[in-house]
Design a protein around this motif. Structure first.
Motif, PDB file in Angstrom:
ATOM      1  N   GLU A 512     -98.288 -12.810  50.742  1.00 11.57           N
ATOM      2  CA  GLU A 512     -98.497 -12.176  52.041  1.00 11.57           C
ATOM      3  C   GLU A 512     -98.761 -13.195  53.137  1.00 11.57           C
ATOM      4  N   SER A 513     -99.366 -14.315  52.783  1.00 16.17           N
ATOM      5  CA  SER A 513     -99.638 -15.340  53.789  1.00 16.17           C
ATOM      6  C   SER A 513     -98.461 -16.273  54.006  1.00 16.17           C
ATOM      7  N   GLY A 514     -97.408 -16.139  53.174  1.00 14.79           N
ATOM      8  CA  GLY A 514     -96.225 -16.971  53.340  1.00 14.79           C
ATOM      9  C   GLY A 514     -96.359 -18.365  52.777  1.00 14.79           C
ATOM     10  N   ASN A 515     -97.366 -18.589  51.936  1.00 13.25           N
ATOM     11  CA  ASN A 515     -97.581 -19.921  51.364  1.00 13.25           C
ATOM     12  C   ASN A 515     -96.791 -20.176  50.077  1.00 13.25           C
ATOM     13  N   THR A 516     -96.129 -19.138  49.569  1.00 10.89           N
ATOM     14  CA  THR A 516     -95.342 -19.308  48.348  1.00 10.89           C
ATOM     15  C   THR A 516     -94.002 -19.964  48.692  1.00 10.89           C
ATOM     16  N   LYS A 517     -93.735 -21.084  48.059  1.00  5.71           N
ATOM     17  CA  LYS A 517     -92.481 -21.797  48.285  1.00  5.71           C
ATOM     18  C   LYS A 517     -91.617 -21.695  47.016  1.00  5.71           C
ATOM     19  N   LEU A 518     -90.498 -21.026  47.154  1.00  5.25           N
ATOM     20  CA  LEU A 518     -89.595 -20.822  46.021  1.00  5.25           C
ATOM     21  C   LEU A 518     -88.498 -21.891  46.028  1.00  5.25           C
ATOM     22  N   VAL A 519     -88.244 -22.440  44.870  1.00  8.49           N
ATOM     23  CA  VAL A 519     -87.160 -23.428  44.706  1.00  8.49           C
ATOM     24  C   VAL A 519     -86.052 -22.764  43.893  1.00  8.49           C
ATOM     25  N   LYS A 520     -84.984 -22.393  44.581  1.00  4.21           N
ATOM     26  CA  LYS A 520     -83.906 -21.678  43.898  1.00  4.21           C
ATOM     27  C   LYS A 520     -82.990 -22.669  43.161  1.00  4.21           C
ATOM     28  N   GLN A 521     -82.654 -22.291  41.939  1.00  2.33           N
ATOM     29  CA  GLN A 521     -81.736 -23.091  41.121  1.00  2.33           C
ATOM     30  C   GLN A 521     -81.081 -22.169  40.101  1.00  2.33           C
ATOM     31  N   LYS A 522     -80.145 -22.721  39.312  1.00  6.86           N
ATOM     32  CA  LYS A 522     -79.464 -21.895  38.310  1.00  6.86           C
ATOM     33  C   LYS A 522     -80.431 -21.569  37.175  1.00  6.86           C
ATOM     34  N   ASN A 570     -89.887 -20.051  37.816  1.00  7.78           N
ATOM     35  CA  ASN A 570     -91.246 -19.532  37.614  1.00  7.78           C
ATOM     36  C   ASN A 570     -91.379 -18.110  38.148  1.00  7.78           C
ATOM     37  N   ALA A 571     -90.811 -17.872  39.356  1.00  3.79           N
ATOM     38  CA  ALA A 571     -90.891 -16.527  39.932  1.00  3.79           C
ATOM     39  C   ALA A 571     -90.130 -15.534  39.074  1.00  3.79           C
ATOM     40  N   SER A 572     -88.950 -15.943  38.557  1.00  7.53           N
ATOM     41  CA  SER A 572     -88.170 -15.037  37.703  1.00  7.53           C
ATOM     42  C   SER A 572     -88.925 -14.718  36.425  1.00  7.53           C
ATOM     43  N   PHE A 573     -89.558 -15.743  35.850  1.00  8.23           N
ATOM     44  CA  PHE A 573     -90.351 -15.510  34.634  1.00  8.23           C
ATOM     45  C   PHE A 573     -91.472 -14.511  34.915  1.00  8.23           C
ATOM     46  N   GLN A 574     -92.149 -14.680  36.062  1.00  5.92           N
ATOM     47  CA  GLN A 574     -93.274 -13.794  36.393  1.00  5.92           C
ATOM     48  C   GLN A 574     -92.803 -12.357  36.599  1.00  5.92           C
ATOM     49  N   VAL A 575     -91.624 -12.178  37.200  1.00 11.07           N
ATOM     50  CA  VAL A 575     -91.074 -10.837  37.408  1.00 11.07           C
ATOM     51  C   VAL A 575     -90.812 -10.159  36.066  1.00 11.07           C
TER      52      VAL A 575
END
Length: 678
Positions: A512-522, A570-575
């Motif tokens: 919500e604060s916008g501090n999450t930085k996602l690194v997209k890769q295959k 990491n985000a995909s794993f968490q989802v």
């Protein structure tokens, strides 16, 4: 011969002319007022005869002279002569037809502001009684202690009695009078006192109300309104005669000065109040200059009155006051039309004041006669005006509060949004303000829920850790290695549960604060799904839950070995972890969960189907909101923070994908996550 006849006829008519004039005057002269037994009061409107003494030197002896007696003319209505240096004499004939009618009668004279009022009772050419009143006389010397001049007359015989009134004043010359029996006078005075009490009560209540507002807000417009209200009350008390009656002064000139200053002082304070209340300096600068001129004029008029010039400038001051009241009407409407709603209330208040004030001004200028409407019009109008202006003050305070809140919202928007968004918010500020208030209320509610859930969810595992550690410390020498290992394992699980709760809370805050930085890769979605599933093998075994992993048979793009998406690992794993753990958590013992992968031209989708209790339509509407507690509960007492699905939605959308749910109550749930292909 004919010319001689014509000359004789003209001479005859010329000789008859004085006699005809005298006869006409005699016919115009009203009949004596007959005091009847069934009447207890008389309105003397239309019963007077009038004589104007422009020299102001004629006394009662000269008035009783037969030469001056014929100078009286019938007065139609009541006396209304504006401002004048003349002395006016009024004459009234009264006769008591029967001995059975009342002999004692009281004459009430309005207004109380006449400088010198003298009354003479004459019968058969002889002065029976003399009376005197006026605002130059001390109240203690008055014949009757009353706010108005009241003279007592006695008519013991059936002869015609004549009452002469001598009137002289530097203020507006007008008069109305009534004749009462003592009892009817007392009744009328009581009714009048009750009405005056209501009026003074309203005025004092409004003054007290504005004192509170002045103390609370320290606003200049409120202070000016308070001063205006006090001056209005003072002027009313003076005009009504109560100031001189209840606050007697050894110097009658003080009461006369207050009366002379009344219009100019009200003009000054009302002009100041309107200027500041309607903020004319900002909204209408030209009108602000006009009102500044009026204020300067009012101050000059006040100085002129103090130097004894009231008779010369009084008419001009009242005309300017009337013009100012007329100006307020279009100004208030214009400002109200621009969005400042109190402007309309000022118009209504001024209209009420005009209704009473115009009557007084027209009466003072001699345009209309003095009646009870002109006598009490100012009190009625001013009371309505004061009440409406008090409402306007309250509305103005609300307007200023809203304006201040809007200003704060604008400043906040400047710090968060670009200039283009700010301009859009300014154009739609009313709607944006309402939405901002709702958002703030929702954020406040979520904050309270956040703290409540954090405290509640952390309390149980923390209590378990403290309890088990205390138990191990007390049984340190009497505990077996197996029991110690069991206690330590339970402490570890409680700590992991706390860590899971804190991690979820921090994840939500970061998103919500916008501090999450996602690194997209295959990312290989197939392998990732198996990795997540493997870590729950022990949990599924404990609940006797089986799982099925499949691929869409009709999918032309399917390749069981490679499902590559462009996402943060990491985000995909968490989802996937949240969705698979929920499927296990809400599945009853002995059931099965189904995991299916398929792709289309743009997205790879993983679907997780359970055989749990399913979701109602109400639950599905708020499924992805934070801290949502659904109607269904975990089947083995597992913990649920209400944050998992909210995190799933935010992470999925941040990676360019979407999440959706299909469910029917009693038939389980199917969650599908789609991520863009690499």
């Amino acid at each position: 011969m004919n010319q001689l006849k014509k000359a004789a006829l003209c001479f005859f008519l010329f000789c008859m002319l004085p006699w005809a004039n005298a006869l006409a005057r005699e016919q115009e002269r009203p009949l004596p007022l007959a005091i009847q037994l069934d009447r207890t009061s008389f309105d003397l409107n239309g019963h007077w005869q009038i004589f104007e003494d422009k020299s102001a030197t004629i006394g009662i002896e000269q008035i009783l002279n037969e030469v001056n007696a014929h100078k009286f003319a019938k007065l139609k209505g009541n006396l209304s002569a504006s401002y004048t240096d003349s002395v006016y004499w009024l004459k009234l004939s009264i006769q008591r037809p029967k001995n059975t009618s009342l002999a004692d009668w009281w004459l009430e004279i309005t207004p109380n502001m006449l400088d010198d009022v003298r009354a003479y009772q004459v019968s058969q050419g002889r002065i029976i009684s003399t009376h005197q009143s006026g605002d130059h006389q001390k109240p203690s010397d008055a014949e009757t202690k009353h706010r108005l001049a009241v003279f007592r007359f006695q008519f013991h015989d059936q002869e015609i009695h004549t009452i002469y009134l001598r009137l002289q004043t530097t203020s507006a010359m007008y008069l109305s009078a009534k004749l009462f029996t003592p009892q009817s006078f007392a009744e009328a005075s009581n009714r009048e006192s009750n009405l005056m009490g209501i009026y003074y009560g309203i005025m004092l209540a409004m003054i007290a109300y504005n004192l509170i507002l002045t103390w609370s807000y320290r606003d200049k417009a409120i202070v000016l309104y308070l001063l205006f209200s006090c001056v209005t009350l003072l002027v009313s008390a003076n005009n009504n005669g109560h100031l001189a009656l209840y606050f007697p002064s050894t110097s009658p000139w003080l009461i006369e000065t207050i009366q002379s200053l009344a219009v100019a002082t009200l003009l000054f304070f009302y002009s100041l109040f309107v200027t500041h209340f309607l903020r004319l300096n900002k909204s209408m600068p030209l009108m602000a200059d006009v009102f500044t001129f009026i204020q300067v004029f009012a101050l000059a008029a006040i100085i002129g009155v103090l130097f004894g010039l009231n008779a010369k400038i009084a008419s001009m001051v009242q005309i300017v006051a009337f013009i100012q009241m007329l100006l307020v009407l279009p100004i208030g409407i214009s400002i109200g039309w621009r969005g400042f709603r109190p402007g309309y209330i000022v118009v209504a208040a001024t209209t009420a004041w005009i209704a009473g004030g115009v009557l007084i001004i027209f009466r003072n200028l001699g345009i209309i006669e003095s009646t009870w409407i002109t006598e009490f019009g100012y009190q009625i109008g001013s009371a309505i005006e004061i009440i409406l202006l008090a409402l306007a003050q309250a509305d103005r305070i609300n307007y200023i509060k809203n304006e201040n809140a809007l200003t704060q919202e604008k400043l906040l928007s400047i710090s968060k949004h670009a200039e283009q968004e700010l301009e859009l918010k300014i154009q739609t500020r009313t709607n944006e303000l309402a939405e901002a208030v709702q958002r703030l209320e929702k954020l406040d509610q979520q904050k309270n829920e956040f703290l409540g859930i954090a405290a509640h969810d952390l309390k149980n595992p923390l209590t378990g850790i403290i309890g088990l550690s205390d138990l191990m410390r007390k049984l340190e020498n009497n505990i077996s290695p197996e029991q110690r290992y069991s206690y330590l394992e339970r402490i570890s699980r409680s700590g992991q549960r706390m860590m899971h709760i804190i991690t979820n809370l921090l994840d939500v805050n970061a998103l919500e604060s916008g501090n999450t930085k996602l690194v997209k890769q295959k990312v290989n979605l197939n392998e990732l799904s198996h990795q997540v599933l493997m870590q729950y093998e022990h949990t599924m075994r404990a609940k006797d839950i089986r799982h099925s992993f499949s691929y869409a048979d009709s999918d032309p793009f399917s390749n069981p070995s490679t499902y590559f998406v462009l996402a943060d690992p990491n985000a995909s794993f968490q989802v996937l972890d949240n969705l698979i753990s929920n499927a296990i958590k809400y599945s009853p013992i002995g059931k099965q969960i189904y995991i299916e992968l398929h792709t289309d031209e743009h997205f790879a989708t993983v679907s997780i189907q359970d055989q749990g209790p399913g979701l109602s339509e109400h639950d599905q509407q708020r499924l992805f909101e934070k801290f949502t507690k659904l109607s269904s509960t975990p089947t083995a007492g597992e913990h649920s923070s209400g944050l998992g699905l909210s995190i799933v939605k935010k992470l999925t959308e941040a990676m360019g994908g979407n999440v959706r749910c299909k469910s029917q109550l009693g038939e389980g749930c199917c969650f599908s996550v789609s991520l863009p292909l690499a």
